[in-house]
Every structure is written in structure tokens, then in C-alpha cells.
Design an enzyme around this catalytic site. Structure first.
Site, PDB file in Angstrom:
ATOM      1  CG  HIS A   1      -2.149   0.902   1.313  1.00 43.71           C
ATOM      2  ND1 HIS A   1      -3.027   0.673   0.805  1.00 43.71           N
ATOM      3  CD2 HIS A   1      -1.551   2.531   1.865  1.00 43.71           C
ATOM      4  CE1 HIS A   1      -3.627   2.308   0.971  1.00 43.71           C
ATOM      5  NE2 HIS A   1      -2.475   3.003   1.623  1.00 43.71           N
ATOM      6  CD  GLU A   2       1.409   3.460   3.911  1.00 42.33           C
ATOM      7  OE1 GLU A   2       2.116   4.359   2.666  1.00 42.33           O
ATOM      8  OE2 GLU A   2       0.956   2.811   4.616  1.00 42.33           O
TER       9      GLU A   2
ATOM     10  CG  HIS B   1      -0.178   6.057  -0.959  1.00 40.39           C
ATOM     11  ND1 HIS B   1      -0.701   6.863  -1.195  1.00 40.39           N
ATOM     12  CD2 HIS B   1      -0.261   5.897   0.681  1.00 40.39           C
ATOM     13  CE1 HIS B   1      -2.384   6.597  -0.367  1.00 40.39           C
ATOM     14  NE2 HIS B   1      -2.217   6.624   0.075  1.00 40.39           N
TER      15      HIS B   1
ATOM     16  CG  HIS C   1       0.123   8.827  -7.295  1.00 44.14           C
ATOM     17  ND1 HIS C   1      -1.171   9.144  -6.985  1.00 44.14           N
ATOM     18  CD2 HIS C   1       0.216   9.222  -8.880  1.00 44.14           C
ATOM     19  CE1 HIS C   1      -1.651   9.370  -7.541  1.00 44.14           C
ATOM     20  NE2 HIS C   1      -1.438  10.121  -8.608  1.00 44.14           N
TER      21      HIS C   1
HETATM   22 ZN    ZN Z   1      -3.118   5.193   1.821  1.00 34.94          ZN
END
Ligand code: ZN
Length: 678
Positions: A467-468, A471, A474
């Protein structure tokens, strides 16, 4: 020279000491203030003469701030806490001053009105639009009379939100229930009993166990306590916090606070020429219109409701089998759910740990993103870092380093809990035409390795890491050259979780799991039967869970759409209406969920709670293209990189999504991934 002011993308951690923080911040704020007045005095309004130097100034500030806030999160100390407080005060003043600078706003407005504005790049135009939007939402564009009213309302709102959260906190802390013997708490796991025992001591009891309304106590009691009357008691107290009901009825009551908050928000929205606060909230989000959000939530509710109802029927039938009674109350729900889940899929996170040693997981993660996005991730232990546990990694594409990140995986003293990604530096084009490289901080709190054995992760932790990292990608893979809209900057709130949730999908696929799992003793990768069980457990009651989130989202959104001081001002009636519409299980009359709904009354989620589901839909739908074309399809991976990851906030999010998916988002892939066959 102060090592924080070197403007390097990788801070000189060997040289930095926390006593540098305050002087660095003072210096950069002073320089920036000076620059702003100079540019305004000269009447400059072109990109090169106004926007560009201000972007550079902002960037300078952001880099200094990035280090300070990072240290505060991962290397905290009493001394730093004091320094940090003072810096926050400096920064708040500066931000308010800039946000309220009418001449600066006018200069940007002149820039947007120039004939050559349309010849600027898409990213440049978008960043100016965002800046102007920010000014307008901060009330600076209002006529003087309204400006005063606006700032009064803002002050009032900030103090009301404080009152709201203090009431919740006080009400939460006020209730305790002492139980002398653990025989009266059957079913509670040892860890929970230990917690309750230490709570009792903390509160001055010589022996016994203390129930409180803090979540780490409330949840295990609701989930495991065999005695229904205790569950009922704590449920009642929890669901009536800060209200006119329950054990402390009328004390710390938020009823009036809620009304005042809603009146003030509505007034702010009207001043800014919005029809209502919901519309104001959407000004910075991907969702276009109030109707679009309501229709979105209603559609999800429509499709999910039958599944949720069925899940509840299953649960009730199971509860009846267990208890021999037809009675089923809302405080039985979590309790029997846990038992049912345990019976159906007996798989614990602890059993999975041996399959996920950190070095294997990291290799797998880097291999996966290499295959998907043609990037190479390489550890660079020689680069100086802020802590021996944290290592710097470079990301390169076609042999050229394009980004970097510091990976700080393990829990330690003086480090804030949780996991997050933060920017260290952002991509932008510099004055000499060269590119400033984006660098990120990726922080987790996993159990550190002991005795030379690798740290072993649960599957939940692996998912958190992905998940991290989503990010992070991105932020790091952006190709946008303007800092205000590069990476995650300028990305709407209801979209920001797209890349993170998207990458989690690779934690649930057989092919990718084989790349990132390997039993640390046997060398075996995660068996297929385990994955199947994990998937079943993941889908367990996903309908009920979804309907609950829709209930909160719809309540929040309709409240901020329809509320007015004189009409539609009955918050409880609205909650009832929403529950009748979407809830499968109706709580008792006395519950006052709204009175402790801090997300929307004292957090930043007002008319934005729907964002959770919105982003989930985007992530699931983006991934569904990979399901159709192959989860390691190179072309699909490159398309995703180009259309979503690289674009940052430079494009309207809907355009970006349509460019990748070939159509607008659909809710069906999310339902399918949640195990709801539609
Ligand atoms: Zn998040």
C-alpha cells in the site's frame, strides 16, 4: 551553512542536528516573505517571473519542512517536541498570511488572465488553477465585508470542532466499569485480559479488571466476551458517548455543537457562492457533482444490499445454533461473527508469518514493480540515512536514476506508530532546465529482526508495505515538471488512495505471492490452499461491511447537502432515514452515532467520507484491466504508469482514469473483488 538549507534532494543526514531546525525554518520563511513582497511590488505576473520563483520558494520550504516533520515522526525526543511546537506556530502564521494575501492572489489572477496563459503547459495551467482555487476557498477573493464574516465563521468552526472532540474524549474517558474477577469475563483472550488488568491498576484499583471505552479495550470485549450483558453494557455506553443518552446523558452533549457546526459550515459555503457545504467539499475532489456522489452511493447500496442481508441471515442462523435462542441483538454481531469466521476459515496471521521474511518480500516487491513498470530498484547502503535501520534505495529506468526513497521498516522507541509515505523532495524542472528528482520516505512499524533471524511479516503487514509503496510510486514515477501538480501534489482526496490500494492487489494473486513468499526454514512459497483460505476470510461479511461504510458516507453527504438552520435540521431523523434505506441491522433508538463521528465533525472528512469507497472503486476497476489482460501484462503496466502514475495532479482525475480504462469507472469490479458475484 545550516545543513537543512542546502536544497539537496537527499538531506545531509550526517550533518543535521535538531538545533538546526528552527533557524533553518526562520531563514526560509524570511526569504520567502521577502521574495513575495518583492514580486508583488514589481507587479510581476508571468509564469517565469512570478509563478516559477514562487514555486522554487515553496519547494525550498517544503524540503526543510519534510526533514523536520520526518524527524518528529521517527526520531522524536522531548527536546524536539518543544522545537517542533514552535516551528508549527511559525508555519501556521506564514500559511495564513500567504493564504490571505490579496495582492498575491491578484498577481496569480492576472497571470491566468494573460493572453499567453493558454500557451503554458497543461501542468503549469493546472497548477495555477489550483492556486487560484485555494485562494478562493480561503475567502481572500471575497469583498471586505464578507471577508470579516468569513474569518469569524472560520474561527468559530475551529473552536467548535475542538469542543466536539473534547466532548468525545471526555465522555470516552469518563466511563469505566470495574470487574473483580476474570471469571466474569469469559472468552477474552489473554492479551485483552492483561490490558484490562493494567487499566485497573492505572485507575487505582488494587485488583480486578477495568473496562473502558477506548478502542483497544472496546473491540476485544465486543468481539470475545461470552457474557452478552457485558457486551450490551459497553455497547450502550460507547454508542451514546457525548450525547443526551446513556450513562452520562446530557454531560459533554454534542447535540448543540453539531447544530452550530452545520449552521456555520452552511454559512461559509453560501459566502463562497456554493449551494451547500457538500458542493463546496467537491470543489477539490474528483467527483463532479453532488448528485453524482449520491447516485454512486445509492448504486453501491443497491448492488451490495442483497449480499449483506444474506450474510446477516447466515450470522443469525449460526448464532441461533450456538446460543439455542432466537434473540439476536446488535451487540451480538461482532461476537458471533468472530466465532463464525474462526469456524469457517481457521487461519491466523501468525501462521502466515514464516512465509514472509522481509528480504524475500522486498525482493518480490521490487521484482513485481520491475515487471509492471520497467523500473529497477536498488539498495544504496552507502548513502547516508537518518537511522541505521533505514536504507536508501534508488529507482532507475533505462539505466538512469529517476527517483529514490528511504525505507524505514521497523518499530523502535520514539517512532510514531503506523505506516505512511511522505515526500522528501518533489519532482520539478529547475531554472537551468535540469530535473529535480523526487525522493520519498517510506515508513512502517514491523517487528525488527532478532538474533540474526530475518523479520517475519504477517500478510496484513505485507499488504501495508505494498500500500505505502503504491503511494511512493505515485510520488516517484511522476514525469510532471511542475511541483504543485507533480507526484501526489494536487491529486484530489478521493483519488489519492487509488495507486496505494491498486498495488495491494498483487498481495492476493498466486503468481505474485510465489515471488514474494518463501518459508524461512523450508523455503516453500505460500501454499495455494492457504491463499484460498485467506481470500475466503477476506470476503467474509464484505457486504455487511460495505453497507456500514455506505451508511456513514450517505449520512455525511446528505447532511452537508440538505441541512439548513430552519429546515432539515434534525440530524437524528436523517440518520434514521439513511439507516432505513441502507442498514441491514438497525441499532436501538438510543444510539447516537453522530455525536462521536469525529471524522466529519472534527476531522477533515466532512462531505468527504465517501472518498474511501470512491477510491476503492477506482483501484478495483483499474486492476480489473490487469485481470482481463494479465496481471503482468507489460503493455497494461506501462499504460497504467503513463496514464495514472506519471500524471500526478496535472490532469483532471476523470480524464486520467478514462484514458487508462477506456471508459468511466464502474463499481462492479469492486463488488467482484469483495467476493460478491454479480
Ligand atoms: Zn493510503
Amino acid at each position: 551553512m545550516n545543513p537543512l538549507l542546502t536544497d539537496s534532494v537527499r538531506p545531509d543526514f550526517d550533518a543535521i542536528v535538531i538545533t538546526d531546525f528552527e533557524p533553518a525554518m526562520e531563514q526560509v520563511l524570511k526569504d520567502n516573505r521577502h521574495l513575495v513582497s518583492e514580486l508583488i511590488a514589481k507587479g510581476l505576473d508571468s509564469w517565469d517571473e512570478l509563478a516559477f520563483p514562487l514555486e522554487a520558494a515553496d519547494d525550498h520550504l517544503n524540503k526543510v519542512w519534510a526533514v523536520i516533520s520526518h524527524y518528529n515522526s521517527v526520531l522524536n525526543s522531548d527536546e524536539l517536541r518543544e522545537i517542533y511546537k514552535r516551528i508549527i506556530a511559525l508555519l501556521t502564521d506564514y500559511n495564513t498570511e500567504m493564504g490571505q494575501n490579496f495582492e498575491l492572489y491578484q498577481a496569480y489572477q492576472r497571470l491566468a488572465d494573460r493572453d499567453d496563459f493558454s500557451s503554458l503547459s497543461q501542468a503549469q495551467q493546472q497548477s495555477i488553477k489550483h492556486i487560484l482555487r485555494g485562494f478562493k476557498l480561503s475567502g481572500v477573493a471575497l469583498p471586505d465585508s464578507a471577508k470579516e464574516q468569513y474569518s469569524e465563521l472560520k474561527k468559530k468552526l475551529s473552536s467548535l470542532s475542538n469542543v466536539f472532540s473534547e466532548n468525545v474524549l471526555d465522555a470516552t474517558q469518563a466511563w469505566t466499569h470495574h470487574i473483580e474477577s476474570k471469571d466474569l469475563l469469559p472468552g477474552l483472550p489473554e492479551s485483552a485480559l492483561q490490558l484490562l488488568e493494567s487499566l485497573a491498576k492505572e485507575h487505582g484499583h488494587e485488583s480486578g479488571y477495568l473496562l473502558t471505552l477506548d478502542v483497544p479495550c472496546y473491540l476485544p470485549v465486543m468481539t470475545y466476551c461470552e457474557d452478552a450483558s457485558i457486551r450490551e453494557k459497553i455497547y450502550q455506553a460507547f454508542m451514546t458517548r457525548a450525547s443526551d443518552q446513556g450513562p452520562h446523558a446530557g454531560k459533554w452533549d454534542n447535540s448543540e455543537t453539531i447544530q452550530e457546526i452545520l449552521v456555520a459550515r452552511q454559512a461559509v459555503a453560501k459566502l463562497l457562492s456554493f449551494d451547500n457545504y457538500a458542493q463546496q467539499s467537491l470543489a477539490t475532489k474528483m467527483a463532479d457533482s453532488v448528485d453524482e456522489v449520491v447516485e454512486f452511493l445509492e448504486l453501491l447500496a443497491d448492488k451490495g444490499s442483497a449480499f449483506a442481508k444474506q450474510e446477516l441471515e447466515d450470522l443469525k442462523a449460526f448464532a441461533k445454533e450456538e446460543s439455542g435462542s432466537d434473540e439476536f441483538n446488535i451487540w451480538d454481531s461482532a461476537f458471533y461473527s468472530e466465532k463464525l469466521k474462526h469456524k469457517r476459515f481457521d487461519i491466523s496471521q501468525e501462521v502466515l508469518r514464516p512465509y514472509f521474511p522481509v528480504p524475500i518480500v522486498l525482493n518480490g516487491l521490487f521484482e513485481i514493480v520491475k515487471r509492471l513498470f520497467s523500473i529497477e530498484v536498488l539498495a544504496k547502503p552507502e548513502v547516508s540515512s537518518f537511522h541505521p535501520d533505514a536504507c536508501y534505495y534508488s529507482i532507475s529506468s533505462n539505466g538512469e536514476e529517476i527517483a529514490g526513497f528511504y525505507l524505514d521498516l521497523y518499530a523502535r522507541k520514539n517512532k510514531r506508530g503506523g505506516a505512511w509515505m511522505a515526500d522528501c523532495s518533489s519532482r520539478r524542472r529547475l531554472e537551468d532546465g535540469s530535473i529535480q528528482m523526487p525522493v520519498a520516505f517510506l515508513v512502517c512499524n514491523f517487528t525488527p529482526p532478532v538474533d540474526g533471524k530475518p523479520s517475519l511479516l504477517t500478510h496484513n503487514e505485507v499488504t501495508t508495505l505494498f500500500h505505502e509503496f503504491g503511494h511512493g510510486l505515485h510520488h516517484m514515477l511522476t514525469t510532471v515538471d511542475v511541483a504543485g501538480v507533480s507526484g501526489i501534489s494536487g491529486v484530489p482526496w478521493d483519488v489519492v488512495e487509488l495507486p496505494s490500494q491498486f498495488l495491494e492487489n498483487w498481495c492476493w494473486q498466486e503468481e505474485s505471492l510465489a515471488m514474494m513468499s518463501q518459508h524461512y526454514e523450508t523455503g516453500e512459497s505460500l501454499p495455494k490452499e492457504m491463499l484460498d483460505k485467506m481470500l475466503e476470510a477476506k470476503h467474509f461479511q464484505s457486504g455487511m461491511m460495505m453497507m456500514r461504510q455506505i451508511e456513514f458516507s450517505l449520512f455525511d453527504f446528505l447532511l452537508h447537502r440538505d441541512f439548513s438552520e430552519t429546515e432539515n435540521n434534525d440530524v437524528l431523523a436523517l440518520m434514521d432515514y439513511v439507516r432505513n434505506k441502507v442498514s441491514v441491522i438497525k441499532p436501538p433508538e438510543y444510539t447516537r452515532f453522530s455525536h462521536s463521528f469525529s471524522h466529519i465533525f472534527s476531522g477533515g472528512y466532512a462531505a468527504g467520507y465517501y472518498s474511501y469507497k470512491w477510491a476503492e472503486v477506482l483501484a478495483a476497476d483499474a486492476f480489473s484491466r490487469f485481470e482481463e489482460e494479465g496481471i503482468f501484462n507489460t503493455q497494461t503496466g506501462l499504460d497504467y504508469k503513463e496514464q495514472i502514475l506519471q500524471k500526478g495532479g496535472s490532469l483532471e482525475a476523470m480524464d486520467m482514469f478514462v484514458n487508462f480504462r477506456g471508459r468511466k469507472p464502474s463499481v462492479d469490479p469492486l463488488l467482484k473483488q469483495a467476493g460478491m458475484k454479480i
